[in-house]
Motif scaffolding. Structure first.
Motif, PDB file in Angstrom:
ATOM      1  N   TYR A   1      36.630  49.836  47.534  1.00  0.00           N
ATOM      2  CA  TYR A   1      38.706  49.812  47.489  1.00  0.00           C
ATOM      3  C   TYR A   1      38.563  51.215  46.586  1.00  0.00           C
ATOM      4  O   TYR A   1      37.816  51.557  46.117  1.00  0.00           O
ATOM      5  CB  TYR A   1      38.912  48.827  46.513  1.00  0.00           C
TER       6      TYR A   1
ATOM      7  N   ARG B   1      35.990  38.998  44.670  1.00  0.00           N
ATOM      8  CA  ARG B   1      34.292  40.051  44.014  1.00  0.00           C
ATOM      9  C   ARG B   1      33.525  38.796  43.702  1.00  0.00           C
ATOM     10  O   ARG B   1      32.283  39.073  43.972  1.00  0.00           O
ATOM     11  CB  ARG B   1      34.910  39.757  42.050  1.00  0.00           C
TER      12      ARG B   1
ATOM     13  N   ASP C   1      27.929  41.287  45.363  1.00  0.00           N
ATOM     14  CA  ASP C   1      27.540  42.450  43.547  1.00  0.00           C
ATOM     15  C   ASP C   1      28.539  42.897  43.094  1.00  0.00           C
ATOM     16  O   ASP C   1      28.104  43.646  41.972  1.00  0.00           O
ATOM     17  CB  ASP C   1      26.404  42.400  43.767  1.00  0.00           C
ATOM     18  N   LEU C   2      28.458  43.688  43.604  1.00  0.00           N
ATOM     19  CA  LEU C   2      29.671  45.361  42.934  1.00  0.00           C
ATOM     20  C   LEU C   2      30.964  45.644  44.354  1.00  0.00           C
ATOM     21  O   LEU C   2      30.464  45.084  44.827  1.00  0.00           O
ATOM     22  CB  LEU C   2      28.543  45.791  43.184  1.00  0.00           C
ATOM     23  N   CYS C   3      31.701  45.236  43.207  1.00  0.00           N
ATOM     24  CA  CYS C   3      33.338  45.911  43.305  1.00  0.00           C
ATOM     25  C   CYS C   3      33.432  47.320  43.508  1.00  0.00           C
ATOM     26  O   CYS C   3      33.283  46.858  42.062  1.00  0.00           O
ATOM     27  CB  CYS C   3      33.940  45.704  43.476  1.00  0.00           C
ATOM     28  N   LEU C   4      33.731  48.424  43.649  1.00  0.00           N
ATOM     29  CA  LEU C   4      33.683  49.732  43.767  1.00  0.00           C
ATOM     30  C   LEU C   4      35.093  50.387  43.864  1.00  0.00           C
ATOM     31  O   LEU C   4      35.101  50.084  44.787  1.00  0.00           O
ATOM     32  CB  LEU C   4      32.491  50.479  43.746  1.00  0.00           C
ATOM     33  N   ASN C   5      36.083  51.146  43.029  1.00  0.00           N
ATOM     34  CA  ASN C   5      36.746  51.741  42.959  1.00  0.00           C
ATOM     35  C   ASN C   5      36.987  52.749  42.764  1.00  0.00           C
ATOM     36  O   ASN C   5      35.733  53.556  41.627  1.00  0.00           O
ATOM     37  CB  ASN C   5      37.874  51.809  42.266  1.00  0.00           C
TER      38      ASN C   5
ATOM     39  N   ARG D   1      39.154  56.486  41.249  1.00  0.00           N
ATOM     40  CA  ARG D   1      38.871  58.123  39.961  1.00  0.00           C
ATOM     41  C   ARG D   1      37.557  58.283  40.073  1.00  0.00           C
ATOM     42  O   ARG D   1      37.220  59.231  39.071  1.00  0.00           O
ATOM     43  CB  ARG D   1      39.239  56.991  38.458  1.00  0.00           C
ATOM     44  N   ILE D   2      36.528  57.862  40.438  1.00  0.00           N
ATOM     45  CA  ILE D   2      35.047  57.798  40.400  1.00  0.00           C
ATOM     46  C   ILE D   2      34.743  59.052  41.271  1.00  0.00           C
ATOM     47  O   ILE D   2      34.606  59.529  42.343  1.00  0.00           O
ATOM     48  CB  ILE D   2      33.623  56.879  40.588  1.00  0.00           C
TER      49      ILE D   2
ATOM     50  N   ARG E   1      37.278  50.544  33.593  1.00  0.00           N
ATOM     51  CA  ARG E   1      37.329  50.068  33.638  1.00  0.00           C
ATOM     52  C   ARG E   1      36.269  49.193  34.184  1.00  0.00           C
ATOM     53  O   ARG E   1      36.439  48.969  35.342  1.00  0.00           O
ATOM     54  CB  ARG E   1      39.092  49.725  33.672  1.00  0.00           C
TER      55      ARG E   1
ATOM     56  N   PHE F   1      34.727  45.749  34.368  1.00  0.00           N
ATOM     57  CA  PHE F   1      34.579  43.975  34.797  1.00  0.00           C
ATOM     58  C   PHE F   1      32.994  42.698  34.591  1.00  0.00           C
ATOM     59  O   PHE F   1      33.095  43.193  35.969  1.00  0.00           O
ATOM     60  CB  PHE F   1      35.800  43.364  35.452  1.00  0.00           C
TER      61      PHE F   1
ATOM     62  N   TYR G   1      30.821  39.620  35.900  1.00  0.00           N
ATOM     63  CA  TYR G   1      31.072  37.986  36.297  1.00  0.00           C
ATOM     64  C   TYR G   1      29.683  38.399  36.874  1.00  0.00           C
ATOM     65  O   TYR G   1      28.672  38.508  36.230  1.00  0.00           O
ATOM     66  CB  TYR G   1      32.725  38.289  37.228  1.00  0.00           C
TER      67      TYR G   1
ATOM     68  N   GLY H   1      40.887  40.189  36.029  1.00  0.00           N
ATOM     69  CA  GLY H   1      39.910  39.303  36.834  1.00  0.00           C
ATOM     70  C   GLY H   1      39.913  40.255  38.731  1.00  0.00           C
ATOM     71  O   GLY H   1      39.534  40.034  39.230  1.00  0.00           O
TER      72      GLY H   1
ATOM     73  N   ARG I   1      40.377  42.854  41.277  1.00  0.00           N
ATOM     74  CA  ARG I   1      39.399  44.500  40.875  1.00  0.00           C
ATOM     75  C   ARG I   1      40.464  45.520  40.942  1.00  0.00           C
ATOM     76  O   ARG I   1      40.163  46.129  40.516  1.00  0.00           O
ATOM     77  CB  ARG I   1      39.293  43.886  42.456  1.00  0.00           C
TER      78      ARG I   1
ATOM     79  N   TYR J   1      40.571  47.273  38.037  1.00  0.00           N
ATOM     80  CA  TYR J   1      39.342  47.670  37.202  1.00  0.00           C
ATOM     81  C   TYR J   1      38.778  48.594  37.950  1.00  0.00           C
ATOM     82  O   TYR J   1      38.918  49.283  38.874  1.00  0.00           O
ATOM     83  CB  TYR J   1      38.773  46.950  37.154  1.00  0.00           C
TER      84      TYR J   1
ATOM     85  N   LEU K   1      34.987  48.859  38.550  1.00  0.00           N
ATOM     86  CA  LEU K   1      34.013  48.521  38.428  1.00  0.00           C
ATOM     87  C   LEU K   1      33.879  47.487  37.806  1.00  0.00           C
ATOM     88  O   LEU K   1      34.407  46.548  36.928  1.00  0.00           O
ATOM     89  CB  LEU K   1      33.060  49.772  37.245  1.00  0.00           C
ATOM     90  N   CYS K   2      33.378  46.717  39.107  1.00  0.00           N
ATOM     91  CA  CYS K   2      33.531  44.829  38.510  1.00  0.00           C
ATOM     92  C   CYS K   2      32.130  44.756  39.250  1.00  0.00           C
ATOM     93  O   CYS K   2      31.674  44.850  40.428  1.00  0.00           O
ATOM     94  CB  CYS K   2      34.299  43.975  39.962  1.00  0.00           C
ATOM     95  N   LEU K   3      31.104  44.439  38.208  1.00  0.00           N
ATOM     96  CA  LEU K   3      29.393  43.633  38.070  1.00  0.00           C
ATOM     97  C   LEU K   3      29.037  42.739  38.281  1.00  0.00           C
ATOM     98  O   LEU K   3      29.774  42.376  37.179  1.00  0.00           O
ATOM     99  CB  LEU K   3      29.598  44.233  37.506  1.00  0.00           C
TER     100      LEU K   3
END
Lengths: 202, 202
Positions: free
Chosen positions: A124, A176, A180-184, A187-188, B120, B122, B124, B174, B176, B179, B181-183
């Motif tokens: 996302y 989420r 297993d992994l949500c990646l924004n 910025r990266i 940032r 998160f 979970y 929480g 997304r 943040y 990155l949500c792991l």
């Protein structure tokens, strides 16, 4: 050794497809995205363009398909076609996952292949970054859209993706807990994300 | 060179603290977690245990602090203490972030330090995996809790964290979009997560 199956859900304009392609490249494993629609077309003898229209259209039924065992299918022809496309798609995804390690973008693959324990990624981004990405790849006509109109278009595609996912899986798209992994990607740098995620599969 | 500030929000029992500690270790940068409460205690002359009670208690006001500029503080003494703790905490976080690269766990650090553009994260996990983690580190009394009671306890801590975060930031805990990155720690070994995330900061 257990097969690696990576599924990618993605917001429109977040770079999910680019990420998937580059991840598959970095890991030297198969990549499936539009290939799935092409394969459905071959098996159902419907035109690719028509299939794309169907799977991108908001489902007609008001309830997710997964609610209730006694669910009675309507005779609505578009709905029936949508269901037969979904069934063909499920079979194709199963075959792809059986064949070799792979990255699969979209198509509810996380849900359809759940018994194979896929690694589920959701990509996302902030709206500002999605606008920029869409502008960069836009055709001349789209380039003329105002930010407001482009934002609306992005939101509309994502609403359809959410409806489609929810209809066929009964789960909430982008929540989420389903990943297993949500990646924004705002910025990266894409290079770094790909390297980091590939590193999870040594 | 720009400072690296990594903030970590985390569900109770998801291994967020362990992740933060090990990430800071791997990156050889400062780690702040309980140190923040100790520092608040020093500056406000309240006991650490009392501060912990206050910050872990559900805020009393029904609206987030960030709603409305004309928000009028009640004279409720616990609420006033909670606010003065929050103000002390904000100052301390600012100082820590100014001093050196660091990892900060909890304490709305992502929001308080937003002008410094923190990375940032998160953390979970699925309930099954949180139950297991909690059992492994439980004291003898907690070890006797049934799965149902332990689940309730985990949910209650997370509800308080969500309320606290929402009250002071006006944002959804929480979600997304807040943040980078949500792991989900349920399936990826901690070693691999730490390596992958550290790799994002070459």
């Amino acid at each position: 050794m257990k097969k690696i199956i990576i599924t990618i859900g993605r917001e429109f304009g977040s770079g999910g497809r680019e990420f998937g392609q580059r991840l598959a490249e970095a890991m030297q494993i198969a990549y499936y995205d539009r290939e799935i629609i092409t394969e459905i077309a071959k098996r159902t003898s419907m035109a690719e363009r028509y299939i794309r229209q169907i799977v991108e259209r908001r489902p007609i039924h008001p309830f997710p398909l997964t609610i209730g065992q006694t669910f009675c299918l309507s005779a609505h022809p578009v709905q029936e076609q949508a269901l037969s496309i979904y069934r063909a798609q499920s079979r194709i995804l199963e075959e792809m996952a059986r064949k070799s390690d792979c990255v699969i973008v979209g198509r509810c693959a996380d849900y359809i292949l759940q018994d194979r324990n896929p690694f589920r990624i959701f990509i996302y981004a902030d709206m500002k970054s999605k606008l920029e990405r869409c502008r960069n790849r836009a055709n001349p006509k789209e380039k003329q859209l105002s930010d407001k109109d482009l934002t609306r278009q992005i939101q509309s595609v994502d609403r359809h993706r959410a409806d489609y996912y929810e209809f066929y899986t009964g789960q909430s798209w982008g929540n989420r807990l389903n990943y297993d992994l949500c990646l924004n990607t705002s910025r990266i740098p894409m290079d770094e994300i790909v390297l980091a995620v590939a590193g999870l599969f040594p």
